[in-house]
Design an enzyme around this catalytic site. Structure first.
Site, PDB file in Angstrom:
ATOM      1  N   CYS A   2     -30.056 -63.004  57.493  1.00  0.00           N
ATOM      2  CA  CYS A   2     -31.063 -62.754  56.564  1.00  0.00           C
ATOM      3  C   CYS A   2     -31.013 -63.538  55.210  1.00  0.00           C
ATOM      4  O   CYS A   2     -31.715 -64.347  55.116  1.00  0.00           O
ATOM      5  CB  CYS A   2     -30.187 -61.417  55.996  1.00  0.00           C
ATOM      6  SG  CYS A   2     -31.428 -60.296  55.175  1.00  0.00           S
ATOM      7  N   ARG A  27     -35.615 -58.581  51.332  1.00  0.00           N
ATOM      8  CA  ARG A  27     -35.736 -58.770  53.125  1.00  0.00           C
ATOM      9  C   ARG A  27     -34.925 -57.986  53.820  1.00  0.00           C
ATOM     10  O   ARG A  27     -35.253 -57.801  55.225  1.00  0.00           O
ATOM     11  CB  ARG A  27     -35.165 -60.298  53.256  1.00  0.00           C
ATOM     12  CG  ARG A  27     -35.767 -61.440  52.419  1.00  0.00           C
ATOM     13  CD  ARG A  27     -34.993 -62.630  52.588  1.00  0.00           C
ATOM     14  NE  ARG A  27     -35.055 -62.978  54.012  1.00  0.00           N
ATOM     15  CZ  ARG A  27     -35.841 -64.140  54.557  1.00  0.00           C
ATOM     16  NH1 ARG A  27     -36.689 -64.386  53.895  1.00  0.00           N
ATOM     17  NH2 ARG A  27     -35.579 -64.394  55.808  1.00  0.00           N
ATOM     18  N   TRP A  75     -28.054 -59.028  57.997  1.00  0.00           N
ATOM     19  CA  TRP A  75     -28.605 -57.909  58.755  1.00  0.00           C
ATOM     20  C   TRP A  75     -27.919 -58.287  60.249  1.00  0.00           C
ATOM     21  O   TRP A  75     -28.071 -59.209  61.112  1.00  0.00           O
ATOM     22  CB  TRP A  75     -30.084 -58.278  58.966  1.00  0.00           C
ATOM     23  CG  TRP A  75     -30.726 -57.186  60.036  1.00  0.00           C
ATOM     24  CD1 TRP A  75     -31.565 -57.542  61.057  1.00  0.00           C
ATOM     25  CD2 TRP A  75     -30.662 -55.915  59.865  1.00  0.00           C
ATOM     26  NE1 TRP A  75     -31.827 -56.535  61.682  1.00  0.00           N
ATOM     27  CE2 TRP A  75     -31.290 -55.622  61.075  1.00  0.00           C
ATOM     28  CE3 TRP A  75     -30.220 -54.976  59.060  1.00  0.00           C
ATOM     29  CZ2 TRP A  75     -31.496 -54.296  61.371  1.00  0.00           C
ATOM     30  CZ3 TRP A  75     -30.409 -53.620  59.420  1.00  0.00           C
ATOM     31  CH2 TRP A  75     -30.921 -52.994  60.407  1.00  0.00           C
ATOM     32  N   ASN A 100     -27.602 -67.876  59.001  1.00  0.00           N
ATOM     33  CA  ASN A 100     -28.750 -67.104  59.669  1.00  0.00           C
ATOM     34  C   ASN A 100     -29.254 -67.453  60.958  1.00  0.00           C
ATOM     35  O   ASN A 100     -29.043 -68.809  61.111  1.00  0.00           O
ATOM     36  CB  ASN A 100     -29.984 -67.197  58.438  1.00  0.00           C
ATOM     37  CG  ASN A 100     -29.974 -66.437  57.256  1.00  0.00           C
ATOM     38  OD1 ASN A 100     -29.039 -65.536  57.143  1.00  0.00           O
ATOM     39  ND2 ASN A 100     -30.799 -66.642  56.481  1.00  0.00           N
ATOM     40  N   GLY A 101     -29.581 -66.557  61.822  1.00  0.00           N
ATOM     41  CA  GLY A 101     -30.125 -67.133  63.003  1.00  0.00           C
ATOM     42  C   GLY A 101     -29.171 -66.290  64.300  1.00  0.00           C
ATOM     43  O   GLY A 101     -28.272 -65.491  64.001  1.00  0.00           O
ATOM     44  N   GLU A 484     -58.187 -49.674  64.774  1.00  0.00           N
ATOM     45  CA  GLU A 484     -57.475 -49.987  63.322  1.00  0.00           C
ATOM     46  C   GLU A 484     -58.503 -50.402  62.199  1.00  0.00           C
ATOM     47  O   GLU A 484     -58.463 -50.129  61.075  1.00  0.00           O
ATOM     48  CB  GLU A 484     -56.441 -51.113  63.451  1.00  0.00           C
ATOM     49  CG  GLU A 484     -55.736 -51.630  62.203  1.00  0.00           C
ATOM     50  CD  GLU A 484     -54.697 -50.590  61.741  1.00  0.00           C
ATOM     51  OE1 GLU A 484     -54.535 -50.934  60.668  1.00  0.00           O
ATOM     52  OE2 GLU A 484     -54.529 -49.402  62.301  1.00  0.00           O
ATOM     53  N   LYS A 488     -58.964 -48.254  58.828  1.00  0.00           N
ATOM     54  CA  LYS A 488     -58.711 -48.916  57.247  1.00  0.00           C
ATOM     55  C   LYS A 488     -60.247 -48.434  56.813  1.00  0.00           C
ATOM     56  O   LYS A 488     -59.855 -48.002  55.221  1.00  0.00           O
ATOM     57  CB  LYS A 488     -58.763 -50.407  57.384  1.00  0.00           C
ATOM     58  CG  LYS A 488     -57.286 -50.872  58.012  1.00  0.00           C
ATOM     59  CD  LYS A 488     -56.159 -50.588  56.928  1.00  0.00           C
ATOM     60  CE  LYS A 488     -54.934 -50.713  57.497  1.00  0.00           C
ATOM     61  NZ  LYS A 488     -54.594 -49.317  58.233  1.00  0.00           N
ATOM     62  N   GLU A 491     -59.727 -44.481  55.575  1.00  0.00           N
ATOM     63  CA  GLU A 491     -58.681 -44.591  54.747  1.00  0.00           C
ATOM     64  C   GLU A 491     -58.776 -44.790  53.338  1.00  0.00           C
ATOM     65  O   GLU A 491     -58.523 -43.992  52.367  1.00  0.00           O
ATOM     66  CB  GLU A 491     -57.302 -45.252  55.141  1.00  0.00           C
ATOM     67  CG  GLU A 491     -56.645 -44.919  56.299  1.00  0.00           C
ATOM     68  CD  GLU A 491     -55.145 -45.971  56.761  1.00  0.00           C
ATOM     69  OE1 GLU A 491     -54.258 -45.336  56.615  1.00  0.00           O
ATOM     70  OE2 GLU A 491     -55.344 -47.302  56.499  1.00  0.00           O
ATOM     71  N   HIS A 507     -71.760 -43.527  77.269  1.00  0.00           N
ATOM     72  CA  HIS A 507     -71.231 -42.238  77.865  1.00  0.00           C
ATOM     73  C   HIS A 507     -71.311 -41.277  76.597  1.00  0.00           C
ATOM     74  O   HIS A 507     -70.587 -40.140  76.592  1.00  0.00           O
ATOM     75  CB  HIS A 507     -69.892 -42.407  78.395  1.00  0.00           C
ATOM     76  CG  HIS A 507     -69.749 -43.267  79.712  1.00  0.00           C
ATOM     77  ND1 HIS A 507     -70.461 -42.706  80.600  1.00  0.00           N
ATOM     78  CD2 HIS A 507     -69.489 -44.421  79.665  1.00  0.00           C
ATOM     79  CE1 HIS A 507     -70.389 -43.719  81.758  1.00  0.00           C
ATOM     80  NE2 HIS A 507     -69.753 -44.535  81.241  1.00  0.00           N
ATOM     81  N   LYS A 606     -47.392 -43.187  51.681  1.00  0.00           N
ATOM     82  CA  LYS A 606     -47.257 -44.523  52.091  1.00  0.00           C
ATOM     83  C   LYS A 606     -46.262 -44.292  53.385  1.00  0.00           C
ATOM     84  O   LYS A 606     -46.346 -44.914  54.527  1.00  0.00           O
ATOM     85  CB  LYS A 606     -46.134 -45.486  51.329  1.00  0.00           C
ATOM     86  CG  LYS A 606     -46.003 -46.874  51.667  1.00  0.00           C
ATOM     87  CD  LYS A 606     -47.316 -47.546  52.407  1.00  0.00           C
ATOM     88  CE  LYS A 606     -46.631 -48.820  53.087  1.00  0.00           C
ATOM     89  NZ  LYS A 606     -48.107 -49.390  53.605  1.00  0.00           N
TER      90      LYS A 606
END
Length: 611
Positions: A2, A27, A75, A100-101, A484, A488, A491, A507, A606
């Site tokens: 993280c 993050r 994380w 990290n990693g 999608e 959008k 929306e 069809h 949201k």
């Protein structure tokens, strides 16, 4: 993995480190910690599970005073999110490290180190690094040399910051596959995984290259060595961008800001998860490899935009990994009799991790005989993440606009990582794997090229402002992208929009086509291109107005009633991600022309936390 912050200064560094951790909270993380070298050369450490606020409470009660320190928000990938597994990790009372990693060969290294008498107190792969560094320091008596020697034995991805009480004026760092920057101060120096962590102390940064090792010395001296150990001069760059996720940063709307953030967040989603030729499977968690080996089928469950991401993944998983895949809307999945084939992995997709139907589906699935569950999510600590066996965080950062943009494309990137991970275990051609990995590395730059077409897309949007209906077409993995795009548009502009596989026109939907029904199509250069061209001719023959987003290599000319906007050529596997961008921009500009509330469209929330 993280957030990392480190500082070596002529003042107390606790406040600098703590503020850095707060700036990295966006993050997501599950624990936090800090270690500071005291004036009497002792490593004083505080760690806490949960939020940075919990760490701050501990620091308020027992401050850490010193001029050199490192800190981390974690994380969890190896071991539960608790204080014992939180960073920094130490080897004895002498050396501390944050990381990290993922260290892929940590098990073999741990066995070797235990055989040499080192005692492990956590479940993390990072503690292996701490003991390995301590061993090498005992041999060389130099922290930089110890780090250079140690990283040569590490497989996987890492960003590291290290300190040792025997060298009280030095912090060293290294990066491979995970980002690390050096902050340049006035007679002081800093390390961080993200420049945003250090903007309170400097706006000047050195971005370490892959394989670089850095030594930061009190007084502000910075030395950087490449992977071969050669001293390098890396340029100092001034950071010129704002860091407020809750600020529009000069953009008219959050949605537009988040569309433009996609190159950065996609790069963040890839960070530390790729080698030159494949995906690091342990990016999904310590148990991922064993679980993926068992997986002979996949069920993907999601809602809304995330459902469309799952539909794209079905094409990928079956084509590249050879894994039969079923995709379902969460609210429907829960209320039918589900047959679960043996060896099925349950995968959920959610931006918030709190979507009620998706959560309920996960809980429903627990009693249905799945081999395990994987959550692909944008919010660490969310219910979906806590309740799943494996997780992969999308690193999109906070998404304020209700209409999802960057969360969708980062989900697609995560799903491609899943596809390549499963494919690697099922004999996927290694050349194909390497080709897609390299294409992923270029993806952020390609998206930047599409964003440069914004003004052309804005001009196209004027043709839609007075329309009441629109039809989106796609074939193969681009049919979900058409879905999608239609979502959008409806929306945020309130224009009724539908999407169909282009081959389904005859069809039924063809009856709707006339000069008042704009038809939007995506035309990548793939094996379905010629069939798509035939479908588009059907539209023109009925007087339909065509708007085509086409690969620059496609031979498709503009004519009366046909507008063509050309996109840069990209590997066929990743084209669905790239072709999402112009549809997002088109919807945005149409909504602006219609004067709707772009960021908070009517009747929508949201995060849908009710059924």
């Amino acid at each position: 993995m993280c957030g990392i912050v480190g500082a070596v200064a002529e003042r107390n560094v606790q406040g600098i480190l703590l503020e850095g951790l707060k700036r990295l909270e966006y993050r997501g993380y599950d624990s936090a910690g800090m270690v500071v070298l005291s004036e009497d050369a002792r490593l004083n450490r505080q760690r806490a599970a949960g939020k940075v606020a919990a760490l701050q409470d501990k620091l308020d009660a027992a401050p850490l005073v010193g001029q050199l320190g490192i800190a981390h928000t974690r994380w969890a990938t190896h071991g539960r999110p608790n204080e014992q597994n939180a960073h920094p990790h130490q080897s004895g009372e002498s050396l501390a490290v944050v990381h990290n990693g993922i260290i892929e060969n940590h098990e073999a290294l741990k066995a070797e180190l235990e055989g040499q008498g080192y005692v492990f107190t956590s479940d993390t792969d990072t503690e292996v690094v701490a003991h390995l560094l301590a061993r090498e320091f005992n041999r060389s008596q130099d922290l930089l040399t110890a780090l250079q020697t140690a990283v040569a034995t590490l497989d996987g991805a890492y960003a590291l910051a290290v300190m040792h009480k025997a060298q009280p004026d030095i912090i060293v760092g290294a990066r491979k596959g995970s980002p690390l920057v050096v902050g340049v101060g006035v007679e002081e120096a800093f390390l961080a995984s993200d420049p945003l962590a250090l903007l309170q102390v400097t706006d000047r940064f050195i971005y370490l290259h892959e394989g670089d090792v850095a030594r930061l010395t009190k007084g502000g001296t910075i030395a950087i060595y490449d992977a071969a150990g050669e001293l390098q001069e890396r340029p100092v760059q001034v950071f010129e961008h704002g860091d407020g996720a809750a600020s529009k940063d000069g953009y008219r709307h959050f949605m537009l800001k988040e569309i433009y953030e996609q190159p950065q967040v996609i790069a963040a989603t890839l960070e530390g998860r790729l080698t030159d030729r494949h995906v690091l499977v342990k990016s999904f968690g310590i148990e991922a490899e064993a679980l993926f080996k068992q997986a002979s089928q996949i069920h993907i469950i999601a809602c809304g935009t995330s459902y469309h991401a799952g539909m794209v993944a079905r094409y990928w998983l079956e084509k590249y990994a050879g894994v039969p895949t079923q995709v379902e809307v969460a609210s429907e999945y829960r209320y039918r009799q589900v047959v679960v084939p043996e060896g099925t992995l349950f995968v959920t997709l959610s931006q918030s991790g709190e979507t009620a139907d998706t959560l309920a589906a996960l809980r429903f699935a627990r009693e249905r005989g799945y081999i395990g569950s994987l959550a692909i999510c944008n919010v660490p600590g969310s219910s979906l993440v806590r309740e799943s066996d494996l997780t992969l965080m999308t690193q999109a950062g906070p998404e304020i606009g209700v209409a999802s943009t960057k969360a969708f494309t980062t989900q697609l990137v995560a799903l491609m990582l899943l596809t390549l991970s499963l494919g690697r275990m099922r004999g996927m051609d290694e050349t194909c794997q390497a080709r897609i990995v390299q294409a992923l590395r270029t993806l952020p730059g390609m998206i930047g090229q599409v964003l440069a077409l914004d003004s052309e897309i804005e001009a196209l949007s004027m043709a839609f402002a007075e329309k009441h209906h629109a039809l989106f077409l796609g074939r193969g993995a681009h049919f979900p992208i058409a879905l999608e795009g239609a979502l959008k548009l409806k929306e945020i502009s309130y224009i009724h929009a539908e999407a169909y596989p282009a081959g389904e026109l005859k069809h039924g939907p063809l009856a709707l086509v006339d000069s008042e029904m704009p038809v939007i199509s995506v035309a990548p250069n793939d094996e379905l291109l010629e069939k798509l061209k035939s479908n588009l001719q059907e539209v023109r023959a009925r007087g339909g107005e065509l708007y085509v987003f086409a690969d620059e290599q496609v031979r498709l000319e503009e004519a009366e009633g046909v507008r063509v906007l050309r996109l840069p050529h990209i590997d066929e596997a990743l084209a669905p991600i790239l072709y999402t961008l112009p549809l997002q921009l088109l919807s945005y500009h149409v909504a602006v022309l219609k004067g709707t509330d772009v960021d908070q469209p009517r009747n929508l929330a949201k995060s849908v936390t009710v059924e």
